[in-house]
Design an enzyme around this catalytic site. Sequence first.
Site, mmCIF file in Angstrom:
data_model
loop_
_atom_site.group_PDB
_atom_site.id
_atom_site.type_symbol
_atom_site.label_atom_id
_atom_site.label_comp_id
_atom_site.label_asym_id
_atom_site.label_seq_id
_atom_site.Cartn_x
_atom_site.Cartn_y
_atom_site.Cartn_z
ATOM 1 N N CYS A 1 0.715 -1.263 0.220
ATOM 2 C CA CYS A 1 -0.105 -0.364 0.421
ATOM 3 C C CYS A 1 0.615 1.528 -0.350
ATOM 4 O O CYS A 1 1.717 1.407 0.817
ATOM 5 C CB CYS A 1 -0.739 0.179 1.130
ATOM 6 S SG CYS A 1 -2.349 1.288 0.888
ATOM 7 N N CYS B 1 0.241 3.516 2.750
ATOM 8 C CA CYS B 1 0.720 3.248 4.332
ATOM 9 C C CYS B 1 1.755 3.542 4.657
ATOM 10 O O CYS B 1 2.569 3.706 5.588
ATOM 11 C CB CYS B 1 -0.301 1.258 3.878
ATOM 12 S SG CYS B 1 -1.915 1.086 3.882
#
Length: 147
Positions: A72, A75
């Site tokens: 991600c 993230c």
Amino acid sequence: MNRSLAVAATAVAVLLGGAAVPAAAAPAPAPASAAATTDIPSVVDVTSANYAQVMQWSHTKPVVLDFTADWCYWCQKQKPYLQKYNTEDNGAWVWARVDVDDNPDLSRKYGVRGIPALLNIQNGQEAGSRLVGFDGPTSLRTWLNRL
């Protein structure tokens, strides 16, 4: 039974020529101290094996469940700021990282559909608002200040 012990202690004291010693009261339980919070780590990777323990910690200090993944992009952009703010806050909250690929059951339990997702957990349950997505360090800091 305490009376029997007191009588026996008095008898022994009299036989030895000393004064009777009153029976000692049961020791008071030790008060909860700050030492208990020092046993709680400031960063932990959450799994199904330690999830219950992490929820117990949330009764002592806020837990930020960070639903994340290595793949991600956002993230990974958010991660250094979470580390920085956790360090700046001296571990006042637990950064509990949940890898969504390794823990799909926890993602389902909390209804996480998009990552990164931060959940404020206090007293074993979600408290306050969630922060989904990464809108920069300022909004992250503002959200963390509300824990």
